[in-house]
Motif scaffolding. Structure first.
Motif, short mmCIF file in Angstrom:
data_model
loop_
_atom_site.label_atom_id
_atom_site.label_comp_id
_atom_site.label_asym_id
_atom_site.label_seq_id
_atom_site.Cartn_x
_atom_site.Cartn_y
_atom_site.Cartn_z
N LYS A 109 0.83 -1.20 0.00
CA LYS A 109 0.00 0.00 0.00
C LYS A 109 0.86 1.26 0.00
N LYS A 162 -6.38 -1.84 -6.51
CA LYS A 162 -6.07 -3.24 -6.18
C LYS A 162 -7.06 -4.21 -6.81
N HIS A 185 -0.81 -4.43 -4.81
CA HIS A 185 -1.73 -3.54 -4.12
C HIS A 185 -2.14 -2.38 -5.02
#
Length: 453
Positions: free
Chosen positions: A157, A183, A196
């Motif tokens: 992330k 994502k 991600h």
């Protein structure tokens, strides 16, 4: 059947590894199937070098041959010397990505060298990218050039946030377009659940580097360029009017010398060897796959890489139904076969549906970085050079080849944002890259730290 039962100690295959390799497995670049290296006697001058030339170019890769072609067409007598066979180096070993990649972002450069300089650098990168396509089309080199776009996959992330921030800063500074891939949209780009999110840069390209280089060789020979493979340069001496290039096949005099050796820069060229850091890249190619498998794995058939410093990268072969994968850059292995299993494991971790796939090729080649992570073009003691591409060898190699020729001919656009006075080195560094594996481990640690926030 081309699979040989060999031991890892000499870079060959052990019988226990047979399930890993396709029947046609070879440790050589995939690109050599379509662009094999010619025997040395087919592209070389007589055994003794001797005599003189208008320009001696050290290195027969993309930079050297593009420069040679432009100079020869302008009427110069050009001699190109290379320690290996013509085409044996990185020009026919790289992955064939064509982008405007730089390890330093626009904001990083702006903070340290000013925004005007940062924008100039990225404008020139863009010109180099577009220049490859223009050059290929102008020369009519059939090398599968495509504007396929690139998907950059975020490893965490935090990497995703950093990626989008950097791309948006670049868009605001120089206008380069991109699109965000969240994502839950990743599988529209690649059949993987480990990322991600990411981003697509639509105007980046790919090429068959073997056919590109083979086309450059053909064009250079047609223009009258003399090629001398298997010729080691051991020094360049200077006089008032010309340079003497000392080689394993005799000396040759010229008023102009270009060094374009990148990751293969000899320690005999001491000043330059102290400023480029050679390291190995590793790539594997799968066996032939059903077309529908590739359509499922990488449906947009782009080039793919991730957000780590020590990247993994993927692309489809442009001329057969295979997937190419690279990673483990900087590993201290002189051959690729001992790493083939680990490379396949990394590929399968990304694309689990490829579990059990066999490999048809594995290879390695020398890349080159620099201590400031920037490519450099310039002159030292009257010798022109272009080195340290930091993963941008095809676009910048083509671009710098044109720049070097322009500087010798004293016409056209000779300026470059990468032509700076300072080309840094490090104390006690003599060209030996002993620290590269340690640096790669540091980059891995740094990326893990980012991922943990």
């Amino acid at each position: 059947m081309m699979l040989h039962v060999m031991s890892q100690d000499n870079g060959k295959i052990d019988a226990a590894q047979a399930e890993l390799f396709a029947d046609d497995y070879l440790e050589e670049p995939y690109w050599w199937s379509a662009a094999p290296l010619p025997p040395a006697h087919e592209n070389t001058e007589p055994a003794s070098l001797g005599g003189r030339a208008d320009v001696v170019i050290i290195g027969s890769g993309i930079t050297g041959l593009v420069a040679a072609l432009h100079l020869a067409r302008a009427g110069c007598d050009i001699a190109v010397v290379d320690a290996q066979r013509i085409g044996e180096g990185a020009a026919r070993r790289n992955a064939g990505f064509v982008g405007r990649t730089l390890k330093r972002s626009v904001e990083w450069l702006a903070e340290r060298s000013g925004r005007e300089y940062a924008v100039k650098v990225y404008r020139e990168l863009d010109a180099a990218l577009r220049g490859v396509r223009a050059f290929v089309e102008r020369e009519r080199i059939d090398c599968h050039y495509q504007t396929c776009g690139r998907f950059i996959a975020a490893n965490s992330k935090a990497h995703f946030r950093a990626l989008i921030t950097e791309l948006e800063q670049t868009r605001q500074a120089v206008g380069f377009d991109y699109s965000v891939v969240e994502k839950d949209e990743v599988r529209t780009e690649i059949a993987s659940d480990i990322y991600h999110g990411g981003a697509v840069i639509p105007d980046l390209g790919s090429i068959h580097p073997g056919l590109y280089h083979a086309g450059l060789v053909r064009k250079a020979l047609e223009a009258g360029v003399r090629l001398y493979p298997l010729t080691n340069v051991v020094g360049v001496d200077h006089s008032a009017r010309e340079k003497i290039v000392r080689t394993s096949r005799g000396n040759i005099a010229a008023p102009h010398v270009i060094v374009a050796t990148n990751g293969y820069t000899s320690r005999d060229l001491k000043w330059l060897a102290r400023r480029v850091i050679p390291f190995r890249g590793f790539v594997v190619a799968t066996e032939l796959l059903p077309t529908e498998t590739i359509d499922k794995m990488i449906p947009r058939r782009r080039t793919y890489l991730d957000t780590r410093m020590n990247i993994d990268f993927i692309r489809p072969a442009p001329d057969s139904s295979r997937i190419l994968f690279g990673g483990m850059t900087g590993t201290a292995s002189p051959t690729a076969t001992p790493l083939a299993g680990a490379l396949r494991d990394r590929l399968v971790k990304i694309l689990p549906d490829l579990r059990g796939v066999r490999l048809s090729r594995a290879w390695t080649g020398q890349c080159a970085g620099t201590f400031d992570f920037m490519p450099h073009i310039g002159v030292k003691d009257g010798v022109l050079f272009a080195l340290g591409y930091n993963f941008a060898g095809i676009p910048l190699g083509t671009h710098f080849g044109e720049k070097l020729a322009a500087r010798i001919l004293q016409r056209g656009d000779m300026s470059s944002a990468f032509d700076v006075e300072k080309f840094p080195t490090a104390p006690f560094f003599n060209g030996s890259p002993w620290f590269v594996p340690l640096a790669m481990r540091y980059f891995d640690w740094h990326d893990d730290r980012i991922a943990r926030g």
